[in-house]
Design an enzyme around this catalytic site. Structure first.
Site, PDB file in Angstrom:
ATOM      1  CG  HIS A 121      -0.032   0.202   2.413  1.00  0.00           C
ATOM      2  ND1 HIS A 121       0.146   0.983   3.087  1.00  0.00           N
ATOM      3  CD2 HIS A 121       0.318  -1.096   3.368  1.00  0.00           C
ATOM      4  CE1 HIS A 121       0.777   0.842   4.347  1.00  0.00           C
ATOM      5  NE2 HIS A 121       1.063  -0.318   4.402  1.00  0.00           N
ATOM      6  CG  ASP A 122      -0.510   4.085   1.405  1.00  0.00           C
ATOM      7  OD1 ASP A 122      -1.264   5.039   0.657  1.00  0.00           O
ATOM      8  OD2 ASP A 122      -0.676   3.706   2.243  1.00  0.00           O
ATOM      9  N   GLY A 139       5.285  -1.136   2.800  1.00  0.00           N
ATOM     10  CA  GLY A 139       4.425   0.126   2.275  1.00  0.00           C
ATOM     11  C   GLY A 139       5.363   1.387   2.238  1.00  0.00           C
TER      12      GLY A 139
END
Length: 257
Positions: A121-122, A139
């Site tokens: 994520h991200d 992440g």
């Protein structure tokens, strides 16, 4: 729409260009958008708020747009944006971003993401990168353009990997990786200038020489960091030198030396 296999499961909310190709048993969620020329292989699973750019090809069993692998995570999730002409191979996993963590996982154009790669994520990935088999990006990792990851590289959360960097196979990246560098090992250490990568990008000989001298001052001269940075500013010129210095001076984790 005649290029969609009848066994594919497609939510009515999904937005598909007329010429997309979708293989057997693929699953396409309602928040997914596929641009012109996208090819989705058999058993691919697409979900979340996911946009996939024109000409991108995704091979069988990839999972794209799932929620983050974070213990206790309960949302909310944000989005995943994948650019044009990417190749995403078998069993790759790419997760959406988080509202609290930046809002978007983003991948640029013309990247090769090999089998079993994990992009958490991200993450923010540039363009023209090669991410080899079993590489995992935690992440919030930032990857600039033209980076090459050797197989089974692991990258710590929030680390940055600079433009045209190269990581050796099995490297563990715990700090920022300087642009134009070669690094390898567990934990990764500086191994030299990525000369082959720069030549493949048609960098001029004087640019490569300037970067080689800058790297000597920074990593091999035994100067402390600030005096080394000052010497590089005084003795080396060119936009690449400016990008290198900016990257090093804005590092929050420290960088590989």
């Amino acid at each position: 729409m005649d290029q969609i296999h009848p066994t594919a499961v497609i939510d009515t909310g999904a937005k598909l260009a007329d010429d997309v190709r979708i293989g057997p048993y693929a699953v396409i969620g309602g928040g997914v958008e596929l641009a012109a020329g996208v090819e989705i292989g058999s058993h691919v699973h697409l979900e979340g708020s996911t946009v996939i750019g024109a000409g991108t090809r995704i091979f069988p069993f990839a999972v794209i747009g799932a929620e983050p692998q974070v213990r206790g995570f309960s949302g909310p999730t944000a989005s995943l944006v994948i650019g044009r002409n990417n190749v995403i191979r078998e069993y790759a996993a790419i997760h959406v971003g988080t509202v609290d963590g930046g809002g978007c996982t983003r991948i640029g154009d013309d990247n090769l993401i090999m089998n079993n790669v994990h992009v958490a994520h991200d993450c923010q990935i540039g363009s023209h990168c090669i991410i080899a088999t079993f590489t995992a990006l935690a992440g919030h990792v930032v990857v600039e353009d033209h980076v090459v990851f050797g197989a089974m590289t692991g990258v710590h959360q929030f680390a940055r990997v600079g433009e045209s960097a190269f990581t050796g196979a099995n490297s563990m990246i715990a700090k920022d990786t300087p642009p134009f560098s070669r690094v390898a090992g567990d934990r990764a250490r500086f191994m030299g200038l990525n000369t082959i990568g720069l030549k493949r990008r048609d960098f001029a000989a004087d640019t490569i020489d300037a970067l080689r001298h800058a790297f000597h001052l920074l990593f091999q001269s035994k100067l402390r960091l600030e005096p080394a940075l000052e010497r590089v500013e005084e003795e080396c010129a060119g936009p690449e030198i400016g990008r290198l210095l900016s990257f090093l001076r804005t590092s929050e984790r420290g960088f590989i030396r």
